[in-house]
Design a protein around this motif. Sequence first.
Motif, short mmCIF file in Angstrom:
data_model
loop_
_atom_site.label_atom_id
_atom_site.label_comp_id
_atom_site.label_asym_id
_atom_site.label_seq_id
_atom_site.Cartn_x
_atom_site.Cartn_y
_atom_site.Cartn_z
N ASP A 1 -0.12 3.88 1.30
CA ASP A 1 -0.51 4.61 2.50
C ASP A 1 0.50 4.44 3.64
OD1 ASP A 1 -2.80 5.49 1.21
OD2 ASP A 1 -4.01 3.82 1.93
N SER B 1 -3.04 3.84 -4.49
CA SER B 1 -4.48 3.74 -4.29
C SER B 1 -5.12 4.39 -5.51
CB SER B 1 -4.91 4.36 -2.97
OG SER B 1 -4.28 3.67 -1.89
N HIS C 1 -6.58 -4.28 0.59
CA HIS C 1 -6.12 -2.90 0.44
C HIS C 1 -5.52 -2.47 1.76
CE1 HIS C 1 -6.01 1.14 -1.31
NE2 HIS C 1 -6.33 1.57 -0.10
N SER D 1 0.83 -1.20 0.00
CA SER D 1 0.00 0.00 0.00
C SER D 1 0.86 1.25 0.00
CB SER D 1 -0.90 -0.01 1.23
OG SER D 1 -1.55 1.25 1.38
#
Length: 378
Positions: A44, A167, A77, A42
Amino acid sequence: MISESTYVKRAEVIAQNEESAVADFAENVRQPDMAGVIFFCSADYDLDRLSLALGEQFTCPVIGCTTAGEIGSTYQHGGIVGFSLSSEMFRIHTSVIDPLIDFNPLAAKKLASDLEANLQFSESLDSNKMFGLLLIDGLSCMEEQTVASLFNSFAGIPIIGGSAGDSLKFEETRVYVEGRFRTGAAIFSIIETHLPFKTFKLQHFEPSNMDMVITGADPSRRIVTEIDGAPAASEYAEIIGLEIDKLTPQVFSTHPVMLQIGNDWYVRSIEKVNEDGSLTFFCAIDDGLPLPVAKGVGFVDTLKKQVEQIEEEFSNIEFTLGCDCILRRLEILESGEKPEVEEQLNKINFIGFSTFGEQFNSIHVNQTLTGVVVGKLD
């Protein structure tokens, strides 16, 4: 159900803390005498902390990239998926292309010469004994030139690849190699193996009878200004029977266009309508190209046929590494077909990521799954 592999150890981790995520990942993929580790994570995460943790856990070569979602036994995710390869059956030879903007055919030839000199299972580049993996900055707009130069320089060795994601922010995508995450860069790896393998390209579209010709384009910016001599967005809308204000990402995902190269058709997807009435694509589009609008032919059905073909060919599948377009992921989430898709992917020990673009041999494509199956032939 994911089956046990002999030479591959895989992991799927969901954890917000970078150190914990990498520790769990390393525990699951670690095996004696690793040829290398490939991962997808990810965007993030705090990537500086993640790279530090990876460096503390592994001494073997490690490559990876950020994603628009990870794919293991499920579509996940916010985590990490990946695998390690045993040196008994694999060797990974990796080159960094950084900065991408300087990469050209001459640089690709030097890269090929350098990698060939370091082969360990073969004395020369051999398309039956090795394949290429390209992980590239998904916002670089450099995929076309990069993969074409590589394929032309590597003696026909099959190449699959994916464009890194973030993303769906479309702000910054990164690849990981030599202990750090990079942007504006790519990683090209030759993976030697003693095991049989097969690369494949899967799409669930075919050309319709709705034809158009590009009459104005800026390929370097992936912008089309005119279709059939008229403003691009309004003409595209008219061709598919909609008003221009009805052109949405969902419409674009179900009505991409297709390009014929030789006997094969490749998908070209539209990203957005611009204020000046032009269209931005996810691939470079050249002036003068005839591009029929595509029609869908069944997501699950096409995947099932591909899986059946793989199962007929391979008696045992060590792993299937796949680069799968984010638009395909969004489609199955909206349609509710995710469980059926996951069931099919698990049959072939699939692991990979949702991409901002895919590469297959010399071509950059959209709304496509490119992959390689490694195992034992039936």
